[in-house]
Design a protein around this motif. Structure first.
Motif, PDB file in Angstrom:
ATOM      1  N   ALA A 199       0.837  -1.203   0.000  1.00  0.00           N
ATOM      2  CA  ALA A 199       0.000   0.000   0.000  1.00  0.00           C
ATOM      3  C   ALA A 199       0.868   1.248   0.000  1.00  0.00           C
ATOM      4  N   ARG A 200       1.974   1.213   0.730  1.00  0.00           N
ATOM      5  CA  ARG A 200       2.877   2.370   0.773  1.00  0.00           C
ATOM      6  C   ARG A 200       3.439   2.672  -0.616  1.00  0.00           C
ATOM      7  N   ILE A 201       3.756   1.636  -1.364  1.00  0.00           N
ATOM      8  CA  ILE A 201       4.266   1.849  -2.727  1.00  0.00           C
ATOM      9  C   ILE A 201       3.230   2.603  -3.551  1.00  0.00           C
ATOM     10  N   TRP A 202       1.974   2.172  -3.450  1.00  0.00           N
ATOM     11  CA  TRP A 202       0.914   2.861  -4.193  1.00  0.00           C
ATOM     12  C   TRP A 202       0.735   4.283  -3.666  1.00  0.00           C
ATOM     13  N   ALA A 203       0.779   4.437  -2.337  1.00  0.00           N
ATOM     14  CA  ALA A 203       0.534   5.742  -1.725  1.00  0.00           C
ATOM     15  C   ALA A 203       1.604   6.766  -2.079  1.00  0.00           C
ATOM     16  N   ILE A 204       2.848   6.335  -2.221  1.00  0.00           N
ATOM     17  CA  ILE A 204       3.891   7.308  -2.554  1.00  0.00           C
ATOM     18  C   ILE A 204       3.987   7.563  -4.057  1.00  0.00           C
ATOM     19  N   ASN A 205       3.304   6.753  -4.836  1.00  0.00           N
ATOM     20  CA  ASN A 205       3.358   6.942  -6.286  1.00  0.00           C
ATOM     21  C   ASN A 205       2.106   7.580  -6.869  1.00  0.00           C
ATOM     22  N   PHE A 206       1.067   7.713  -6.057  1.00  0.00           N
ATOM     23  CA  PHE A 206      -0.176   8.329  -6.523  1.00  0.00           C
ATOM     24  C   PHE A 206      -0.681   9.320  -5.484  1.00  0.00           C
ATOM     25  N   THR A 207      -1.223  10.409  -5.956  1.00  0.00           N
ATOM     26  CA  THR A 207      -1.841  11.387  -5.066  1.00  0.00           C
ATOM     27  C   THR A 207      -3.176  10.835  -4.572  1.00  0.00           C
ATOM     28  N   GLU A 208      -3.764  11.510  -3.579  1.00  0.00           N
ATOM     29  CA  GLU A 208      -5.070  11.079  -3.081  1.00  0.00           C
ATOM     30  C   GLU A 208      -6.105  11.062  -4.203  1.00  0.00           C
ATOM     31  N   GLY A 209      -6.078  12.109  -5.033  1.00  0.00           N
ATOM     32  CA  GLY A 209      -7.024  12.177  -6.148  1.00  0.00           C
ATOM     33  C   GLY A 209      -6.857  11.013  -7.111  1.00  0.00           C
ATOM     34  N   GLU A 210      -5.608  10.686  -7.419  1.00  0.00           N
ATOM     35  CA  GLU A 210      -5.341   9.571  -8.330  1.00  0.00           C
ATOM     36  C   GLU A 210      -5.759   8.244  -7.706  1.00  0.00           C
ATOM     37  N   LEU A 211      -5.510   8.098  -6.410  1.00  0.00           N
ATOM     38  CA  LEU A 211      -5.922   6.865  -5.719  1.00  0.00           C
ATOM     39  C   LEU A 211      -7.449   6.745  -5.729  1.00  0.00           C
ATOM     40  N   ASN A 212      -8.132   7.854  -5.530  1.00  0.00           N
ATOM     41  CA  ASN A 212      -9.599   7.838  -5.613  1.00  0.00           C
ATOM     42  C   ASN A 212     -10.063   7.438  -7.005  1.00  0.00           C
ATOM     43  N   ASP A 213      -9.381   7.983  -8.027  1.00  0.00           N
ATOM     44  CA  ASP A 213      -9.720   7.613  -9.411  1.00  0.00           C
ATOM     45  C   ASP A 213      -9.505   6.121  -9.647  1.00  0.00           C
ATOM     46  N   LEU A 214      -8.378   5.606  -9.158  1.00  0.00           N
ATOM     47  CA  LEU A 214      -8.089   4.177  -9.314  1.00  0.00           C
ATOM     48  C   LEU A 214      -9.125   3.329  -8.595  1.00  0.00           C
ATOM     49  N   LEU A 215      -9.482   3.731  -7.376  1.00  0.00           N
ATOM     50  CA  LEU A 215     -10.477   2.991  -6.611  1.00  0.00           C
ATOM     51  C   LEU A 215     -11.806   2.978  -7.354  1.00  0.00           C
ATOM     52  N   THR A 216     -12.185   4.130  -7.874  1.00  0.00           N
ATOM     53  CA  THR A 216     -13.424   4.217  -8.646  1.00  0.00           C
ATOM     54  C   THR A 216     -13.362   3.286  -9.854  1.00  0.00           C
ATOM     55  N   PHE A 217     -12.228   3.300 -10.549  1.00  0.00           N
ATOM     56  CA  PHE A 217     -12.061   2.436 -11.722  1.00  0.00           C
ATOM     57  C   PHE A 217     -12.177   0.964 -11.342  1.00  0.00           C
ATOM     58  N   PHE A 218     -11.452   0.541 -10.308  1.00  0.00           N
ATOM     59  CA  PHE A 218     -11.458  -0.879  -9.945  1.00  0.00           C
ATOM     60  C   PHE A 218     -12.810  -1.360  -9.444  1.00  0.00           C
ATOM     61  N   GLU A 219     -13.671  -0.431  -9.051  1.00  0.00           N
ATOM     62  CA  GLU A 219     -15.010  -0.809  -8.603  1.00  0.00           C
ATOM     63  C   GLU A 219     -16.014  -0.878  -9.759  1.00  0.00           C
ATOM     64  N   THR A 220     -15.587  -0.508 -10.976  1.00  0.00           N
ATOM     65  CA  THR A 220     -16.470  -0.598 -12.140  1.00  0.00           C
ATOM     66  C   THR A 220     -16.398  -2.004 -12.733  1.00  0.00           C
ATOM     67  N   ASP A 221     -17.328  -2.293 -13.633  1.00  0.00           N
ATOM     68  CA  ASP A 221     -17.294  -3.587 -14.326  1.00  0.00           C
ATOM     69  C   ASP A 221     -15.999  -3.731 -15.117  1.00  0.00           C
ATOM     70  N   THR A 222     -15.576  -2.643 -15.757  1.00  0.00           N
ATOM     71  CA  THR A 222     -14.327  -2.680 -16.540  1.00  0.00           C
ATOM     72  C   THR A 222     -13.137  -2.915 -15.623  1.00  0.00           C
ATOM     73  N   GLY A 223     -13.131  -2.260 -14.477  1.00  0.00           N
ATOM     74  CA  GLY A 223     -12.041  -2.453 -13.514  1.00  0.00           C
ATOM     75  C   GLY A 223     -11.997  -3.877 -13.005  1.00  0.00           C
ATOM     76  N   GLU A 224     -13.159  -4.451 -12.740  1.00  0.00           N
ATOM     77  CA  GLU A 224     -13.210  -5.843 -12.290  1.00  0.00           C
ATOM     78  C   GLU A 224     -12.724  -6.783 -13.389  1.00  0.00           C
ATOM     79  N   LYS A 225     -13.119  -6.473 -14.623  1.00  0.00           N
ATOM     80  CA  LYS A 225     -12.648  -7.291 -15.744  1.00  0.00           C
ATOM     81  C   LYS A 225     -11.131  -7.171 -15.876  1.00  0.00           C
ATOM     82  N   PHE A 226     -10.623  -5.954 -15.724  1.00  0.00           N
ATOM     83  CA  PHE A 226      -9.189  -5.710 -15.796  1.00  0.00           C
ATOM     84  C   PHE A 226      -8.440  -6.571 -14.781  1.00  0.00           C
ATOM     85  N   THR A 227      -8.880  -6.537 -13.521  1.00  0.00           N
ATOM     86  CA  THR A 227      -8.178  -7.323 -12.501  1.00  0.00           C
ATOM     87  C   THR A 227      -8.319  -8.816 -12.744  1.00  0.00           C
ATOM     88  N   GLY A 228      -9.465  -9.232 -13.298  1.00  0.00           N
ATOM     89  CA  GLY A 228      -9.661 -10.647 -13.573  1.00  0.00           C
ATOM     90  C   GLY A 228      -8.837 -11.164 -14.734  1.00  0.00           C
TER      91      GLY A 228
END
Length: 187
Positions: free
Chosen positions: A108-137
Motif C-alpha cells: 500500500a505504501r508503494i501505491w501511496a507514494i506513487n499516486f496522489t489522493e485524487g489519483e488513488l480515488n480515481d483508481l479505486l473508482t475504476f477498480f469498482e467498475t465492471d471494466t475495472g473488475e474485468k481488468f483485474t480478472g
C-alpha cells in the motif's frame, strides 16, 4: 529435546541477512506529485485500491514458497531429520501467517507514494467498475500473453538481426578478399 534444539539451530543458521540493495528496494522513490511520506488518508486509499484491484493476491504464494525453500535448505544440511524439519517449518510458517498484513502495508505504501489522493480515488473508482473488475480478472492472463508475444517478437528480431548482420559481414569479407586479391595479382 535434543532434536528440537538441533532443528532450532538449523533454522537460525538458515536465516539470510537482508542486503542493503534489498532494503533500498523496500523504499521506492515517490512519483512526481506524490509526497515522500504518504498521509494516513493516502495509505487508507492505497489499501482500498489494493483490495479492490486484487493485485496483492499474486503475493499470496510467498510464505508457502519461503517455507518450501527453508525445508529444502534444512533437509539438505540434515537429511535424516526430514520429517521433523517439515513439521517444524510448517508450524513456524503457520505462526507467521498473520505477518501477511505487513506485506499489505508495504505494498500500500508503494501505491501511496506513487499516486496522489485524487489519483488513488480515481483508481479505486475504476477498480469498482465492471471494466475495472474485468481488468483485474484478466490482468495475469494479459501480462502472460504480453510476455509471450514480446519474447516471440524478440526472437524474430534477434534472428533477423543475426541474419542481416551475417550477410553484411559476409559482403564486407568478400569485398576485402577481392581487394586483397586485386593488390596481390601481378599486372
Amino acid at each position: 529435546m535434543f532434536r528440537l534444539s538441533a532443528l532450532c539451530l538449523l533454522l537460525l543458521g538458515a536465516v539470510v541477512p537482508v542486503s542493503p540493495a534489498a532494503a533500498q528496494d523496500a523504499n521506492p522513490a515517490p512519483a512526481t506529485g506524490a509526497p515522500a511520506e504518504p498521509s494516513d488518508a493516502q495509505m487508507e486509499l492505497a489499501r482500498k485500491v489494493l483490495s479492490a484491484s486484487d493485485l496483492s493476491r499474486s503475493f499470496d504464494e510467498i510464505l508457502p514458497e519461503v517455507a518450501d525453500q527453508a525445508k529444502m535448505t534444512l533437509i539438505r544440511s540434515n537429511p535424516q531429520m526430514q520429517l521433523g524439519i517439515i513439521e517444524i517449518v510448517d508450524q513456524v510458517a503457520l505462526d507467521m501467517v498473520d505477518r501477511r498484513a505487513e506485506l499489505e502495508k508495504r505494498l500500500a505504501r508503494i501505491w501511496a507514494i506513487n499516486f496522489t489522493e485524487g489519483e488513488l480515488n480515481d483508481l479505486l473508482t475504476f477498480f469498482e467498475t465492471d471494466t475495472g473488475e474485468k481488468f483485474t480478472g484478466t490482468l495475469v492472463g494479459l501480462l502472460s500473453a504480453q510476455v509471450s508475444v514480446s519474447q516471440a517478437w524478440a526472437k524474430e528480431i534477434g534472428d533477423e538481426m543475426l541474419r542481416r548482420s551475417t550477410q553484411k559481414l559476409q559482403e564486407i569479407s568478400k569485398n576485402e578478399a577481392k581487394s586483397l586479391q586485386g593488390e596481390t595479382t601481378p599486372q
